[in-house]
Design a protein around this motif. Structure first.
Motif: not given
Length: 251
Positions: A81-82, A108-119, A121-128, A155-162
């Motif tokens: 997705x990135x 595992x996931x309701x849809x491709x969009x649901x998988x995108x959203x979960x990815x 969320x995981x990034x959001x926790x790390x970014x926060x 710095x996050x925008x330069x290293x975190x592609x998603x």
């Protein structure tokens, strides 16, 4: 002689039966009933149908397999997705690294969009953690806190592609939101921008939504760094961050 099911012999009406052959009986008309000889045919049809559905059903997974496959799906989703985005990423590309069929994604996931959203969320926790806990919250005063937030986010925008993808392609998040329930989307309400909005509301004079928009405008600049040139870009960002944070905290 005209014979009926009720009182006659089918052999006079069906040549195959007279010759010792077989024929498939027609479906009963309204008011008629299936004869007992029809049951094997009906059962065999139902068995074939059940087997057909069974062949397409995702296999059951153990807890250990589910944990491993979920992690592999999220890793593949983050990368694909990135770099390719939501629309250009296929189910096959997402499931191949995990070694499962495309249809098994829905176990595992309701849809491709649901998988995108979960990815996301995981990034959001790390970014926060990096931009709020280790950035905004460590400021010695309001201006310093905002500077720390902006520099950590850049710095996050330069290293975190998603994360960069989410900033540069907001339409993808809109496409994801359109496929998810409001309850599911509520999980994203506590991200870094929500923390920043709360900070602005309590520490800076002015409309917090407008102030947030000003800071988001600064964060769009790294997406166009190539237009500024590699030599000028760092100095431009330093002056921009200083000018904006001084301006909104001097009111």
């Amino acid at each position: 002689m005209a014979l009926t099911k009720k009182n006659g012999d089918f052999k006079d009406k069906h040549p195959k039966l007279r010759a010792g052959g077989t024929t498939r009986s027609a479906p009963p008309r309204r008011g008629e009933h299936f004869a007992s000889t029809d049951l094997p045919t009906l059962c065999s049809v139902n068995e074939r149908t059940i087997r057909s559905y069974g062949d397409n059903m995702p296999p059951a997974f153990s807890d250990e397999e589910r944990s491993r496959i979920t992690e592999q799906l999220l890793n593949a989703a983050t990368l694909l997705f990135s770099t390719q985005g939501l629309r250009k990423t296929s189910l096959e590309e997402l499931t191949a690294p995990a070694g499962i069929a495309k249809s098994s994604l829905y176990a595992f996931f309701a849809s491709k969009e649901d998988l995108y959203f979960e990815a996301m969320l995981r990034q959001s926790e790390q970014v926060r953690r990096r931009v709020i806990d280790e950035g905004l919250n460590l400021g010695t005063d309001t201006r310093d806190a905002l500077r720390r937030f902006l520099r950590a986010t850049i710095a996050e925008l330069h290293t975190n592609l998603l994360y960069r993808r989410l900033m540069s392609h907001p339409q993808e998040m809109a496409a994801v939101a359109a496929k998810l329930t409001p309850e599911r989307m509520a999980a994203a309400q506590g991200g870094p921008m929500a923390d920043l909005l709360t900070f602005l509301d309590t520490r800076v004079e002015g409309d917090p939504e407008v102030l947030l928009g000003v800071l988001r405008a600064v964060l769009l600049t790294p997406l166009h760094a190539d237009h500024l040139g590699a030599e000028l870009y760092p100095a431009v960002m330093d002056r921009l961050i200083d000018a904006v944070t001084e301006g909104i905290t001097s009111c």
